[in-house]
Write a protein that holds these residues in place. Sequence first.
Motif, PDB file in Angstrom:
ATOM      1  N   VAL A  73      -9.201  11.475   0.345  1.00  0.00           N
ATOM      2  CA  VAL A  73      -9.171  10.125  -0.224  1.00  0.00           C
ATOM      3  C   VAL A  73      -8.288  10.158  -1.464  1.00  0.00           C
ATOM      4  CG1 VAL A  73     -10.534   8.292  -1.293  1.00  0.00           C
ATOM      5  CG2 VAL A  73     -11.463   9.563   0.658  1.00  0.00           C
ATOM      6  N   GLY A  74      -7.376   9.206  -1.575  1.00  0.00           N
ATOM      7  CA  GLY A  74      -6.488   9.220  -2.730  1.00  0.00           C
ATOM      8  C   GLY A  74      -6.017   7.838  -3.125  1.00  0.00           C
ATOM      9  N   GLY A  75      -5.332   7.772  -4.261  1.00  0.00           N
ATOM     10  CA  GLY A  75      -4.782   6.509  -4.705  1.00  0.00           C
ATOM     11  C   GLY A  75      -3.937   6.679  -5.955  1.00  0.00           C
ATOM     12  N   TYR A  76      -3.108   5.675  -6.191  1.00  0.00           N
ATOM     13  CA  TYR A  76      -2.219   5.657  -7.357  1.00  0.00           C
ATOM     14  C   TYR A  76      -2.435   4.369  -8.138  1.00  0.00           C
ATOM     15  CZ  TYR A  76       2.148   4.470  -9.800  1.00  0.00           C
ATOM     16  OH  TYR A  76       3.067   4.056 -10.737  1.00  0.00           O
ATOM     17  N   VAL A 102      -4.801   2.018   2.789  1.00  0.00           N
ATOM     18  CA  VAL A 102      -5.926   1.150   2.421  1.00  0.00           C
ATOM     19  C   VAL A 102      -5.469  -0.302   2.410  1.00  0.00           C
ATOM     20  CG1 VAL A 102      -7.591   0.585   0.609  1.00  0.00           C
ATOM     21  CG2 VAL A 102      -7.053   2.982   1.137  1.00  0.00           C
ATOM     22  N   ASN A 103      -6.244  -1.140   3.046  1.00  0.00           N
ATOM     23  CA  ASN A 103      -5.911  -2.556   3.209  1.00  0.00           C
ATOM     24  C   ASN A 103      -6.532  -3.372   2.076  1.00  0.00           C
ATOM     25  OD1 ASN A 103      -5.176  -5.059   4.176  1.00  0.00           O
ATOM     26  ND2 ASN A 103      -6.692  -5.089   5.821  1.00  0.00           N
ATOM     27  N   TYR A 104      -5.699  -3.710   1.099  1.00  0.00           N
ATOM     28  CA  TYR A 104      -6.142  -4.577   0.000  1.00  0.00           C
ATOM     29  C   TYR A 104      -4.905  -5.174  -0.656  1.00  0.00           C
ATOM     30  CZ  TYR A 104      -4.998  -1.571  -4.079  1.00  0.00           C
ATOM     31  OH  TYR A 104      -4.359  -0.866  -5.071  1.00  0.00           O
ATOM     32  N   PRO A 105      -5.036  -6.257  -1.443  1.00  0.00           N
ATOM     33  CA  PRO A 105      -3.841  -6.948  -1.935  1.00  0.00           C
ATOM     34  C   PRO A 105      -2.994  -6.165  -2.929  1.00  0.00           C
ATOM     35  CG  PRO A 105      -5.737  -8.408  -1.953  1.00  0.00           C
ATOM     36  CD  PRO A 105      -6.263  -7.033  -1.687  1.00  0.00           C
ATOM     37  N   ALA A 106      -3.604  -5.261  -3.713  1.00  0.00           N
ATOM     38  CA  ALA A 106      -2.884  -4.540  -4.763  1.00  0.00           C
ATOM     39  C   ALA A 106      -2.156  -5.513  -5.686  1.00  0.00           C
ATOM     40  CB  ALA A 106      -1.899  -3.535  -4.156  1.00  0.00           C
ATOM     41  N   CYS A 137      -8.068  11.450  16.821  1.00  0.00           N
ATOM     42  CA  CYS A 137      -8.615  12.215  15.707  1.00  0.00           C
ATOM     43  C   CYS A 137      -7.672  13.329  15.303  1.00  0.00           C
ATOM     44  CB  CYS A 137      -9.977  12.798  16.080  1.00  0.00           C
ATOM     45  SG  CYS A 137     -11.227  11.545  16.430  1.00  0.00           S
ATOM     46  N   ALA A 138      -7.095  13.216  14.137  1.00  0.00           N
ATOM     47  CA  ALA A 138      -6.230  14.267  13.614  1.00  0.00           C
ATOM     48  C   ALA A 138      -7.076  15.367  12.984  1.00  0.00           C
ATOM     49  CB  ALA A 138      -5.269  13.685  12.582  1.00  0.00           C
ATOM     50  N   ASP A 139      -6.441  16.492  12.702  1.00  0.00           N
ATOM     51  CA  ASP A 139      -7.144  17.559  11.990  1.00  0.00           C
ATOM     52  C   ASP A 139      -7.477  17.125  10.564  1.00  0.00           C
ATOM     53  OD1 ASP A 139      -6.891  19.328  14.195  1.00  0.00           O
ATOM     54  OD2 ASP A 139      -4.858  19.834  13.567  1.00  0.00           O
ATOM     55  N   VAL A 140      -6.539  16.388   9.956  1.00  0.00           N
ATOM     56  CA  VAL A 140      -6.696  15.918   8.575  1.00  0.00           C
ATOM     57  C   VAL A 140      -6.285  14.449   8.531  1.00  0.00           C
ATOM     58  CG1 VAL A 140      -5.953  16.198   6.175  1.00  0.00           C
ATOM     59  CG2 VAL A 140      -6.147  18.210   7.659  1.00  0.00           C
ATOM     60  N   GLU A 141      -7.038  13.630   7.814  1.00  0.00           N
ATOM     61  CA  GLU A 141      -6.600  12.253   7.585  1.00  0.00           C
ATOM     62  C   GLU A 141      -6.578  11.974   6.090  1.00  0.00           C
ATOM     63  OE1 GLU A 141      -7.090   8.990  10.132  1.00  0.00           O
ATOM     64  OE2 GLU A 141      -8.035   7.741   8.588  1.00  0.00           O
ATOM     65  N   VAL A 142      -5.485  11.359   5.645  1.00  0.00           N
ATOM     66  CA  VAL A 142      -5.335  10.923   4.254  1.00  0.00           C
ATOM     67  C   VAL A 142      -5.589   9.423   4.193  1.00  0.00           C
ATOM     68  CG1 VAL A 142      -3.772  10.707   2.294  1.00  0.00           C
ATOM     69  CG2 VAL A 142      -3.653  12.740   3.760  1.00  0.00           C
ATOM     70  N   ILE A 143      -6.579   9.022   3.424  1.00  0.00           N
ATOM     71  CA  ILE A 143      -6.866   7.612   3.158  1.00  0.00           C
ATOM     72  C   ILE A 143      -6.333   7.333   1.762  1.00  0.00           C
ATOM     73  CG2 ILE A 143      -8.678   5.877   2.908  1.00  0.00           C
ATOM     74  CD1 ILE A 143     -10.468   7.662   4.661  1.00  0.00           C
ATOM     75  N   PHE A 144      -5.276   6.525   1.647  1.00  0.00           N
ATOM     76  CA  PHE A 144      -4.594   6.381   0.353  1.00  0.00           C
ATOM     77  C   PHE A 144      -4.390   4.913   0.006  1.00  0.00           C
ATOM     78  CE2 PHE A 144      -1.465   6.742  -2.961  1.00  0.00           C
ATOM     79  CZ  PHE A 144      -1.693   7.991  -3.529  1.00  0.00           C
TER      80      PHE A 144
END
Length: 236
Positions: free
Chosen positions: A123-126, A87-91, A45-52
């Motif tokens: 939570v983030g994304g491009y 994030v695990n997806y085909p993109a 467990c980190a202090d902060v996690e980025v889900i991107f």
Amino acid sequence: MQPNYHVTRLPLYAMVVGAAIAALFIGATPGQANGEPPAVSIAGCADVEVIFARGTFEAPGVGKVGEAFVAALRQRPVDRTVSVHAVNYPASFQFDRAVDGIRDVSNRLQDLAANCPSTEIIVGGYSQGAAVSGYVTSDTVPPGYALTALPPDVAERVTAVVLFGKPSPRILRLLHHDAPPVEIGPAFTGRTIDLCAPRDPVCEPDGLDRGAHSAYTVNGMTEEAADFVVNRLRNR
């Protein structure tokens, strides 16, 4: 708090516009072009996690924009550990498979909420990834779509949402006339920074500069997003 929902089915891309949309989404940011390995989660467990969620056709990982954002966040004067979940997806242009990313974000959020109660979650994304992460926050979609609730206690764990080049309703309508717009849920509006580069044709309705969609790593917006996140962290 109202329950937040994510989409469990999205329309297929209209094949007749696939090539035109490809020119917009691919831009000039191929994933991992420099040969570096993709960002991965740190054990524990980190202090902060980025889900991107990366953009269309980027290689597995968080993509160029995700890497730039995480690097900017780690450079801020915040004495905290930062882990990353790609994030695990085909993109890909099989846009109905974006649901894989929505499900992955939701599952990761629930895992962190259950097992890492002190971790602050970003939570983030491009591009297409911004649509994936944006849909996770949404609690309204057009009738006819199956919905699964994101539990309120899980939604409350999200410290910030950072979106880069989120597809506009116009782009989504080109992809499919019934594609739902990406609407940030009311519970997340104060926690979300939704960045669109000037003249980016993916997120700006009248944008005409294809290069703008691939400029997020150099136009200062990843730094702006990192500042936004740092200002929202507890006990910063």
